[in-house]
Write a protein that holds these residues in place. Structure first.
Motif, mmCIF file in Angstrom:
data_model
loop_
_atom_site.group_PDB
_atom_site.id
_atom_site.type_symbol
_atom_site.label_atom_id
_atom_site.label_comp_id
_atom_site.label_asym_id
_atom_site.label_seq_id
_atom_site.Cartn_x
_atom_site.Cartn_y
_atom_site.Cartn_z
ATOM 1 N N TYR A 1 0.845 -1.182 0.000
ATOM 2 C CA TYR A 1 0.000 0.000 0.000
ATOM 3 C C TYR A 1 0.888 1.242 0.000
ATOM 4 O O TYR A 1 1.991 1.240 0.557
ATOM 5 C CB TYR A 1 -0.889 0.037 1.245
ATOM 6 N N GLN B 1 0.814 5.472 0.992
ATOM 7 C CA GLN B 1 0.081 6.504 1.734
ATOM 8 C C GLN B 1 0.717 7.849 1.452
ATOM 9 O O GLN B 1 1.838 8.123 1.906
ATOM 10 C CB GLN B 1 0.094 6.199 3.231
ATOM 11 N N ASN C 1 -1.324 13.030 4.439
ATOM 12 C CA ASN C 1 -2.697 13.380 4.840
ATOM 13 C C ASN C 1 -3.768 12.629 4.046
ATOM 14 O O ASN C 1 -4.877 13.129 3.883
ATOM 15 C CB ASN C 1 -2.920 14.889 4.711
ATOM 16 N N GLN C 2 -3.413 11.459 3.565
ATOM 17 C CA GLN C 2 -4.375 10.643 2.845
ATOM 18 C C GLN C 2 -4.416 9.237 3.422
ATOM 19 O O GLN C 2 -3.553 8.847 4.206
ATOM 20 C CB GLN C 2 -4.028 10.579 1.350
ATOM 21 N N GLY C 3 -5.432 8.487 3.034
ATOM 22 C CA GLY C 3 -5.515 7.095 3.441
ATOM 23 C C GLY C 3 -4.603 6.221 2.601
ATOM 24 O O GLY C 3 -3.864 6.708 1.758
ATOM 25 N N LEU C 4 -4.665 4.939 2.838
ATOM 26 C CA LEU C 4 -3.820 4.001 2.118
ATOM 27 C C LEU C 4 -4.467 3.610 0.785
ATOM 28 O O LEU C 4 -5.673 3.444 0.693
ATOM 29 C CB LEU C 4 -3.594 2.732 2.940
ATOM 30 N N LEU D 1 -4.042 0.822 -2.485
ATOM 31 C CA LEU D 1 -3.405 -0.422 -2.886
ATOM 32 C C LEU D 1 -2.550 -0.217 -4.131
ATOM 33 O O LEU D 1 -3.006 0.293 -5.149
ATOM 34 C CB LEU D 1 -4.464 -1.490 -3.166
#
Lengths: 117, 116
Positions: free
Chosen positions: A36, A38, A41-44, A46
């Motif tokens: 993953y 990242q 300031n963001q999510g993970l 894929l």
């Protein structure tokens, strides 16, 4: 206890140079493997995954990874990096193969990739 | 397709106060996960829901953390009372297919909690 090891906490690389981010896991059973990314300031998100079949897996943004069962490794590679690749990269493993419905992922501690202009 | 929504994005509280985080998964996703990501560490699963039932909460500190997903859609994670060591990013994720090896978890942007 089962674990995922990312030995390199930080990797600085010059732009357009190749990079390899290392991931090793501990397991005596078959596993599913994931990388993953990242961004700040963001999510993970894929990047790629290995489920079965060919040990060389290609993902998004030009990344690829190779599953090596004998070395219990799943290293991530890119032949030429760009400034936009600056991010944190996490390797993750799913061990519980017999209990479908419980898709618990075990994550490594992450590798911060910094691209130097 | 809208992604996983989380609110608030940032929260600062004092220790011993309570706090709640909200997550709305991707429409149609039956499985919802809450992760805790402490600075310098990878995400750690706190709880997994399948529809409105709990599949795994083995790493949820149940003396202070609670989570619910009453209607099988959005979910709330609560901490009461908060401790300094709860400072972390709380990530929500969802997936559509369970019982399949090809599932993918989609992550929200996270809520950054600072406990002072």
């Amino acid at each position: 206890a089962q674990s995922v090891t990312q030995l390199d906490s930080q990797v600085p690389v010059f732009e357009e140079a190749p990079v390899e981010l290392r991931c090793n896991y501990s397991s005596s059973v078959s596993v599913y493997l994931f990388w993953y990314v990242q961004y700040p300031n963001q999510g993970l998100q894929l990047l790629l995954k290995y489920l079965s079949g060919s040990t060389l897996v290609k993902g998004i943004n030009g990344f690829e990874a190779e599953f090596n069962k004998s070395q219990t490794s799943f290293h991530l590679r890119k032949p030429s990096v760009h400034i936009s690749d600056t991010a944190e990269y996490f390797c993750a493993v799913r061990y519980d193969m017999s209990n479908f419905g419980n898709e618990k992922l075990t994550f490594g501690t992450g590798t911060r990739l910094t691209i130097i202009p | 397709e809208a992604g996983v929504a989380q609110s608030p994005r940032y929260k600062i509280i004092e220790k011993r106060q309570s706090v709640a985080f909200w997550c709305n998964p991707i429409s149609g996703h039956a499985t919802l996960y809450w992760y805790q990501q402490i600075l310098g560490q990878g995400p750690k699963l706190l709880i997994q829901f399948q529809n409105n039932g709990v599949v795994d909460d083995s790493q949820l500190p149940k003396d202070r953390f609670s989570a619910e997903r009453l209607k099988g859609v959005d979910s709330t994670l609560k901490i009461q009372p908060a401790k300094l060591e709860d400072s972390a990013v709380y990530l929500c994720a969802s997936s559509s297919v369970t019982g399949s090896p090809s599932y993918e978890q989609y992550f929200g942007p996270g809520t950054r909690l600072t406990v002072t």
